[in-house]
Design a protein around this motif. Structure first.
Motif, PDB file in Angstrom:
ATOM      1  N   VAL A  76       0.872  -1.177   0.000  1.00 11.16           N
ATOM      2  CA  VAL A  76       0.000   0.000   0.000  1.00 11.16           C
ATOM      3  C   VAL A  76       0.905   1.222   0.000  1.00 11.16           C
ATOM      4  O   VAL A  76       1.831   1.320   0.813  1.00 11.16           O
ATOM      5  N   CYS A  77       0.661   2.145  -0.922  1.00 11.42           N
ATOM      6  CA  CYS A  77       1.440   3.381  -0.945  1.00 11.42           C
ATOM      7  C   CYS A  77       0.503   4.555  -1.197  1.00 11.42           C
ATOM      8  O   CYS A  77      -0.613   4.381  -1.673  1.00 11.42           O
ATOM      9  N   VAL A  78       0.970   5.741  -0.832  1.00 12.15           N
ATOM     10  CA  VAL A  78       0.193   6.961  -1.035  1.00 12.15           C
ATOM     11  C   VAL A  78       0.968   7.882  -1.965  1.00 12.15           C
ATOM     12  O   VAL A  78       2.124   7.632  -2.293  1.00 12.15           O
ATOM     13  N   ASP A  79       0.323   8.974  -2.396  1.00 10.37           N
ATOM     14  CA  ASP A  79       0.887   9.843  -3.428  1.00 10.37           C
ATOM     15  C   ASP A  79       2.230  10.464  -3.056  1.00 10.37           C
ATOM     16  O   ASP A  79       3.042  10.741  -3.929  1.00 10.37           O
ATOM     17  N   ASP A 134      -1.909  10.490   5.304  1.00  4.52           N
ATOM     18  CA  ASP A 134      -3.287  10.623   4.841  1.00  4.52           C
ATOM     19  C   ASP A 134      -3.567   9.508   3.834  1.00  4.52           C
ATOM     20  O   ASP A 134      -2.912   9.410   2.796  1.00  4.52           O
ATOM     21  N   LEU A 135      -4.522   8.660   4.146  1.00  3.29           N
ATOM     22  CA  LEU A 135      -4.790   7.483   3.320  1.00  3.29           C
ATOM     23  C   LEU A 135      -5.820   7.731   2.232  1.00  3.29           C
ATOM     24  O   LEU A 135      -6.284   6.794   1.588  1.00  3.29           O
ATOM     25  N   ALA A 136      -6.180   8.986   1.992  1.00  2.00           N
ATOM     26  CA  ALA A 136      -7.171   9.299   0.957  1.00  2.00           C
ATOM     27  C   ALA A 136      -6.677   8.885  -0.428  1.00  2.00           C
ATOM     28  O   ALA A 136      -7.474   8.507  -1.289  1.00  2.00           O
ATOM     29  N   SER A 137      -5.379   8.952  -0.652  1.00  2.00           N
ATOM     30  CA  SER A 137      -4.826   8.611  -1.958  1.00  2.00           C
ATOM     31  C   SER A 137      -4.148   7.238  -1.968  1.00  2.00           C
ATOM     32  O   SER A 137      -3.341   6.950  -2.849  1.00  2.00           O
ATOM     33  N   ALA A 138      -4.478   6.389  -0.992  1.00  2.00           N
ATOM     34  CA  ALA A 138      -3.828   5.071  -0.894  1.00  2.00           C
ATOM     35  C   ALA A 138      -4.199   4.199  -2.089  1.00  2.00           C
ATOM     36  O   ALA A 138      -5.322   4.233  -2.588  1.00  2.00           O
ATOM     37  N   ARG A 139      -3.226   3.441  -2.547  1.00  2.00           N
ATOM     38  CA  ARG A 139      -3.448   2.518  -3.651  1.00  2.00           C
ATOM     39  C   ARG A 139      -2.520   1.321  -3.486  1.00  2.00           C
ATOM     40  O   ARG A 139      -1.527   1.387  -2.761  1.00  2.00           O
TER      41      ARG A 139
END
Length: 140
Positions: free
Chosen positions: A43-46, A71-76
């Motif tokens: 899992v990574c973020v922007d 902030d996990l809003a952009s997690a992918r």
């Protein structure tokens, strides 16, 4: 990363074996810059932060442990792949200190100045060809 056929003559004959030795022998299947594991879903973020499931911690884009959860809003989810890279951009230097095992993100970050230089040359070349064959480009 595959080597383009036109660049094949710059690399030694035993490059595939040398690449495997660097990526999995010396680096142990982890990026030598940020620590991301080869071929495992993470899992990574922007901002480049990623979750290290083995350690149970969040790490920065450089592999340092973060104190706070990003902030996990952009997690992918992503699956990093390691490549053997030349630290000095010189394919004739193939010693252990000249090569590194980096994930795609770290490799692109290292090569950014070269990519910017090539993009500029491509732009100037296209502009010159436009001037040569089609007349001057309109000024915007």
């Amino acid at each position: 990363m595959p080597i383009r056929p036109e660049h094949r003559h710059f690399y030694p004959i035993d490059w595939p074996q040398l690449s495997v030795a660097i990526r999995f022998g010396r680096a142990g299947g982890l990026c030598e810059r940020c620590g991301r594991p080869h071929g495992r879903v993470i899992v990574c973020v922007d901002d480049g932060s990623w979750y290290d499931a083995d350690g149970g911690v969040w790490r920065s884009g450089r592999g340092r442990i973060l104190r706070r959860t990003p902030d996990l809003a952009s997690a992918r989810l992503t699956r990093p792949i390691l490549a053997t890279c030349h630290r000095a951009h010189d394919t004739s230097l193939n010693g252990p200190t000249d090569l590194a095992a980096w994930c795609q993100r770290c490799h692109l970050d290292h090569d950014r100045p070269e990519h910017i230089r090539r993009r500029r040359l491509t732009f100037l070349r296209r502009r010159a060809l436009g001037d040569l064959f089609l007349g001057p480009y309109p000024v915007l």
